[in-house]
Each structure stands twice: as C-alpha cells, then as structure tokens.
Scaffold this active site. Structure first.
Site, PDB file in Angstrom:
ATOM      1  N   TYR A 151       8.412 -14.282  -4.880  1.00  0.00           N
ATOM      2  CA  TYR A 151       7.073 -14.369  -6.081  1.00  0.00           C
ATOM      3  C   TYR A 151       5.870 -14.390  -4.909  1.00  0.00           C
ATOM      4  O   TYR A 151       4.956 -13.575  -5.334  1.00  0.00           O
ATOM      5  CB  TYR A 151       7.104 -15.822  -6.637  1.00  0.00           C
ATOM      6  N   GLU A 190       0.573  -7.345  -5.622  1.00  0.00           N
ATOM      7  CA  GLU A 190      -0.158  -7.130  -6.892  1.00  0.00           C
ATOM      8  C   GLU A 190      -1.706  -7.345  -6.390  1.00  0.00           C
ATOM      9  O   GLU A 190      -2.538  -6.088  -6.866  1.00  0.00           O
ATOM     10  CB  GLU A 190       0.291  -8.158  -7.987  1.00  0.00           C
TER      11      GLU A 190
END
Length: 304
Positions: free
Chosen positions: A204, A211
């Site tokens: 994660y 991102e």
C-alpha cells in the site's frame, strides 16, 4: 375451493394443529376429511403448493446466485490482474522499466475499470465493505489509469510505472483470489488470509508513493496541454481547469488526519510503525481501515 375451506389438513383444530394418526400403526396419515374433497379441489391445491415455493427456498436460491456471481466476478478480475503482473515482469526482464506500460496497458485498463462494480456491490448490499473505504481507493486508481497514464503518454516510461503496476497487481491477485475462494468454497486457507491482511503493509505505501509521484510528474504536461479544460466564455457559464483539479487530487493524498494521528501518538509518548506509515504515506482513512480489518481477521483465525 369451498370443500377445503374448513378442513384442517393436519387433522386437528385450527388453534392447535396436531397430525392425524392411524389407529392401527400410530403413524401420521392423511386426515379422512380429504376424502370428501373433489378431485378438482385436490388438483388446485397441488398446483398452488407447487407454484408457491417456501420463503426459505427462495432465500437459499438468491444466496446461491449471489455466491456464484461474486465468485465469477472475483476469479475473472483475478485472471486480469495475473496477466498484468505476468506482462509487467516479462517486460522488466526483456526491455526494462520503459517498456512496462506498453506491455500491460489493455489488461491494466480492463482489470482496474472492472473495480467500479465493487462500488455497486457495496451500494446494493452484495458485500459488507463500506463504500466510504472502497470509493477513495478505486477513484484514485481510475484517475491514475485514465486521467494520468492514458491521457499523458509522457509519464508512461517513468520507473514509477513499474512500481505502481507491480504493487497494484500483487495486491489485487491476493485480494481477488482470497474472496474468490471464500465465495466458491466458503473458506480461504490460513496462508492466503495472512497474505491478504499483511502484504498491504508494504504494497500500500509503495503503491501510494508511485501514484503521488506520477501525478506530480504529469503536472507540467497537464498545464501545457490544457487537455480536459473548459474555458470561459461558454454557454454553461462554467470553467474547469484540469491542472488545478489534479493538484487538488494530489492534495487529497496528504494525510487529512495528520493532526489527529499525531495528537493520539503524542499522548501515547510513542510512535509505532503503523502510525508512522499512516502519517508519511497519506490516505490514512484507508490505511486505518485496513489495519482494523487485519486485526479483526487475524484474531478470528487464531480463535477458530
């Protein structure tokens, strides 16, 4: 059916029905009153009983239909993400990071867009996952997939694309296989349960970092191209700047709960590793939700 109107099919009173017993054997039998009915009445009764399934049978049918659908959905998307990982690793070995996106573009777009169904699943109650946790994750991934990588080819050769694709694909392969097995078989092996609720501790943060990095890299190209911008004047009397919208999206990744989390950790006089990740990587709501799910799921597996 006037002949059956006052007949108790179990042979007792309507207030306290008891089965009719045969005097010779003591076993339940048809009440003799049924012999007074016309054949047409019995036919009508049989047709009514056959045409009206019990409520439990209908509920069981819908439950089985739900499991079949969710099983097919999870395993189909699992295959899509497995293709993404396979093509990404193959491209890294043969051509390097600059070739990864071209190798995974189509399966990546299909697998990630299919996740929109998960929002609908939560809305209609097919799954118990809260939409408040699902929507931000899927929305951010769709923004990266279509709003950044597909819209601005200049970002596709960056090394962060490789870390993004690998983080996403490993996470989703584990997740969809876990839920696919639970829906198809009713259980998932303990090792898969552990992977489901432990690998996100690493994947994660790497995914979020990729991102954020790709959005930041795309900002100059977004500003120069003015793609998706709406300028005044127009008949809607409305303007929209995709560049500032992307900056806003980038800001959402910044921990909105930074003050709250640091306050909690200050009172404990100790900053644990999980709290440090929530502060440093952003999106604390999703991460906090996953930490809670991990604790709950692993504690259940130990007591089972």
């Amino acid at each position: 059916m006037r002949h059956l109107k006052h007949i108790n099919l179990l042979g007792g009173s309507s207030a306290s029905p008891k089965p009719h017993e045969c005097k010779r054997t003591g076993q339940p039998s048809f009440p003799p009153e049924l012999l007074l009915c016309k054949p047409s009445d019995l036919t009508s009764l049989l047709q009514f009983l056959l045409a009206t399934p019990p409520l439990g049978t209908m509920a069981g049918f819908l439950s089985a239909l739900r499991r079949i659908y969710l099983s097919l959905y999870n395993w189909t998307v699992f295959v899509g993400w497995f293709q993404v990982l396979y093509f990404a690793v193959k491209a890294l070995r043969e051509g390097g990071p600059t070739t990864v996106y071209d190798s995974v573009e189509r399966p990546l777009q299909l697998a990630q867009t299919a996740a929109v169904m998960e929002i609908l699943h939560g809305l209609v109650g097919l799954v118990r996952s809260p939409v408040s946790a699902t929507l931000p994750q899927i929305g951010s991934r769709l923004f990266l997939t279509w709003g950044i990588l597909w819209s601005y080819p200049e970002t596709r050769t960056h090394v962060l694309v490789s870390s993004l694709v690998i983080s996403w694909s490993i996470t989703e392969i584990i997740r969809y296989s876990f839920f696919g097995m639970k829906e198809a078989l009713g259980f998932a092996p303990s090792w898969l349960l552990w992977l489901r609720y432990s690998t996100f501790l690493i994947l994660y943060p790497t995914g979020i970092t990729s991102e954020v990095g790709l959005i930041y890299i795309a900002l100059p190209y977004i500003k120069a191209s003015e793609k998706y911008c709406i300028r005044m004047p127009n008949k809607w009397n409305f303007s929209f700047d995709y560049y500032y919208a992307s900056i806003l999206a980038l800001a959402i990744y910044v921990p909105g709960m930074f003050c709250q989390t640091t306050s909690q950790t200050t009172h404990r006089h100790k900053l644990c590793f999980a709290d440090w990740i929530k502060i440093s990587t952003g999106s604390p709501h999703m991460y906090q939700y996953m930490l809670g799910q991990r604790k709950k799921a692993l504690s259940k597996s130990k007591t089972a």
